[in-house]
Design a protein around this motif. Structure first.
Motif, mmCIF file in Angstrom:
data_model
loop_
_atom_site.group_PDB
_atom_site.id
_atom_site.type_symbol
_atom_site.label_atom_id
_atom_site.label_comp_id
_atom_site.label_asym_id
_atom_site.label_seq_id
_atom_site.Cartn_x
_atom_site.Cartn_y
_atom_site.Cartn_z
ATOM 1 N N TYR A 116 0.809 -1.217 0.000
ATOM 2 C CA TYR A 116 0.000 0.000 0.000
ATOM 3 C C TYR A 116 0.848 1.277 0.000
ATOM 4 N N ALA A 117 2.153 1.116 -0.081
ATOM 5 C CA ALA A 117 3.038 2.283 -0.127
ATOM 6 C C ALA A 117 2.725 3.122 -1.361
ATOM 7 N N SER A 118 2.824 4.442 -1.195
ATOM 8 C CA SER A 118 2.532 5.333 -2.314
ATOM 9 C C SER A 118 3.215 6.674 -2.103
ATOM 10 N N GLN A 119 3.716 7.231 -3.182
ATOM 11 C CA GLN A 119 4.348 8.539 -3.100
ATOM 12 C C GLN A 119 3.336 9.645 -2.834
ATOM 13 N N LYS A 120 2.055 9.353 -3.012
ATOM 14 C CA LYS A 120 1.039 10.367 -2.705
ATOM 15 C C LYS A 120 1.004 10.690 -1.219
ATOM 16 N N PHE A 121 1.607 9.826 -0.397
ATOM 17 C CA PHE A 121 1.649 10.065 1.053
ATOM 18 C C PHE A 121 2.871 10.885 1.474
ATOM 19 N N ALA A 122 3.792 11.122 0.551
ATOM 20 C CA ALA A 122 5.088 11.710 0.920
ATOM 21 C C ALA A 122 4.969 13.097 1.540
ATOM 22 N N SER A 123 3.956 13.853 1.147
ATOM 23 C CA SER A 123 3.820 15.228 1.636
ATOM 24 C C SER A 123 3.077 15.336 2.968
ATOM 25 N N LEU A 124 2.621 14.208 3.508
ATOM 26 C CA LEU A 124 1.840 14.240 4.746
ATOM 27 C C LEU A 124 2.704 14.672 5.930
ATOM 28 N N ARG A 125 2.064 15.372 6.865
ATOM 29 C CA ARG A 125 2.740 15.804 8.077
ATOM 30 C C ARG A 125 1.886 15.428 9.294
ATOM 31 N N VAL A 126 2.469 15.515 10.478
ATOM 32 C CA VAL A 126 1.751 15.187 11.717
ATOM 33 C C VAL A 126 0.662 16.247 11.928
ATOM 34 N N PRO A 127 -0.595 15.838 12.044
ATOM 35 C CA PRO A 127 -1.656 16.821 12.249
ATOM 36 C C PRO A 127 -1.793 17.215 13.725
ATOM 37 N N SER A 128 -2.265 18.407 13.942
ATOM 38 C CA SER A 128 -2.632 18.815 15.297
ATOM 39 C C SER A 128 -4.039 18.302 15.585
ATOM 40 N N LEU A 129 -4.380 18.224 16.855
ATOM 41 C CA LEU A 129 -5.744 17.838 17.223
ATOM 42 C C LEU A 129 -6.739 18.815 16.613
ATOM 43 N N GLU A 130 -6.409 20.094 16.644
ATOM 44 C CA GLU A 130 -7.299 21.115 16.097
ATOM 45 C C GLU A 130 -7.568 20.867 14.618
ATOM 46 N N GLN A 131 -6.542 20.504 13.869
ATOM 47 C CA GLN A 131 -6.724 20.245 12.446
ATOM 48 C C GLN A 131 -7.634 19.046 12.214
ATOM 49 N N VAL A 132 -7.470 18.002 13.012
ATOM 50 C CA VAL A 132 -8.314 16.814 12.873
ATOM 51 C C VAL A 132 -9.774 17.146 13.180
ATOM 52 N N LEU A 133 -9.996 17.879 14.259
ATOM 53 C CA LEU A 133 -11.364 18.214 14.647
ATOM 54 C C LEU A 133 -12.027 19.137 13.629
ATOM 55 N N ARG A 134 -11.255 20.059 13.078
ATOM 56 C CA ARG A 134 -11.806 20.946 12.045
ATOM 57 C C ARG A 134 -12.129 20.178 10.776
ATOM 58 N N GLU A 135 -11.286 19.230 10.437
ATOM 59 C CA GLU A 135 -11.472 18.473 9.196
ATOM 60 C C GLU A 135 -12.684 17.552 9.262
ATOM 61 N N PHE A 136 -12.848 16.855 10.379
ATOM 62 C CA PHE A 136 -13.886 15.822 10.442
ATOM 63 C C PHE A 136 -15.094 16.214 11.284
ATOM 64 N N GLY A 137 -14.960 17.238 12.117
ATOM 65 C CA GLY A 137 -16.111 17.737 12.864
ATOM 66 C C GLY A 137 -16.886 16.641 13.562
ATOM 67 N N ASP A 138 -18.203 16.633 13.346
ATOM 68 C CA ASP A 138 -19.021 15.601 13.985
ATOM 69 C C ASP A 138 -19.466 14.526 12.996
#
Length: 290
Positions: A116-138
């Motif tokens: 499942y390795a892919s170069q599309k993941f190369a730009s990913l960074r560690v998210p903050s809790l705030e970013q996760v909550l904003r992205e997925f909400g409820d």
């Protein structure tokens, strides 16, 4: 003076002015919970948006977030207490969020042997809790582990405040929007005092045999709604003892159908898995046969 203090406490108790300690909220008995361990982490780098998005698409009831805090006070989502940067091991609480942004979580995932390795993941960074909550909400539910709370004084209050800001606490939903877990009983007791309506899970890890007596579980039931324990040590006796204490049990981490079937036969209430799709398919097949 001691007599006076006792008298005052007695008067307050009799007049109903001493607030009762609120009991933990019970977790719903249905459905069997599928908890995406660091997201759908078999298919995408753990604790990243693609991993969480996949888990939600697959139908996981919860996405798991492991929580740390950087030197500049940001709550961030990743598993380990430390990372390797520029050939050096650095602790999360000793670096700023800006420094942490240089870390690439996909490097460990993108190994040549990983299908499942892919170069599309190369730009990913560690998210903050705030970013996760904003992205997925409820649109999803969150199963949050407070990692190494002794290293992060006050993290419990910070977490509860942030969850409250996103209106994820004290809601009337079929499933709680948030479940919080930790290996630290002191940390969980602090969370219970701050947010008694939030279900808590006391984590354990045993090498061979789970040593959890009814007396110990009774103490846990005063602040927690359940326990999490490594799946390899779960027995039917343990499950029964946990249930008799009024607690749920969510073993980790289950990625094989045979192990899932065995655990279900013991009566567990849910599992952590890197492969939510596999577990959900197996559960649906199990239902169709019964």
């Amino acid at each position: 003076m001691k007599v006076l203090n006792v008298s005052i406490l007695l008067i307050l108790f009799l007049s109903g002015c001493v607030p009762a300690v609120q009991q933990p909220v019970p977790l719903p008995s249905e459905p069997f919970l599928v908890i995406a361990h660091r997201g759908a982490s078999a298919y995408a780098p753990a604790h990243t948006f693609p991993s969480y998005e996949l888990a939600i698409e697959m139908g996981a009831h919860y996405i798991e977030l492991d929580l740390h805090r950087t030197k500049d006070g940001k709550l961030v989502v990743l598993h380990n207490d430390s990372i390797e940067l520029n050939g050096h091991e650095v602790e999360i609480d000793e670096i700023s969020s800006d420094v942490l942004s240089a870390f690439k979580p996909a490097e460990e995932f993108n190994q040549p042997t990983n299908e499942y390795a892919s170069q599309k993941f190369a730009s990913l960074r560690v998210p903050s809790l705030e970013q996760v909550l904003r992205e997925f909400g409820d649109q999803t539910n969150y199963y949050i582990e407070i990692k190494s709370p002794d290293r992060y004084p006050g993290i419990e209050r910070q977490l509860i405040d942030q969850l409250s800001d996103h209106h994820l606490l004290d809601r009337d939903d079929p499933l709680p929007k948030v479940i919080i877990q930790s290996f630290s009983s002191d940390s969980l007791k602090e969370v219970h005092a701050l947010s008694p309506g939030t279900p808590l899970i006391q984590l354990y890890s045993f090498k061979k045999k789970a040593k959890l007596s009814p007396a110990k579980l009774k103490k846990v039931s005063r602040y927690a709604s359940g326990i999490g324990v490594n799946a390899s040590v779960v027995t039917e006796h343990l499950v029964n003892t946990v249930h008799e204490s009024g607690l749920a049990i969510h073993p980790f981490t289950v990625n094989e159908i045979e192990q899932l079937s065995s655990l279900i036969s013991m009566g567990i209430d849910g599992v952590f898995t890197d492969k939510p799709d596999l577990i959900i398919t197996s559960l649906n097949q199990h239902k169709s046969l019964n």
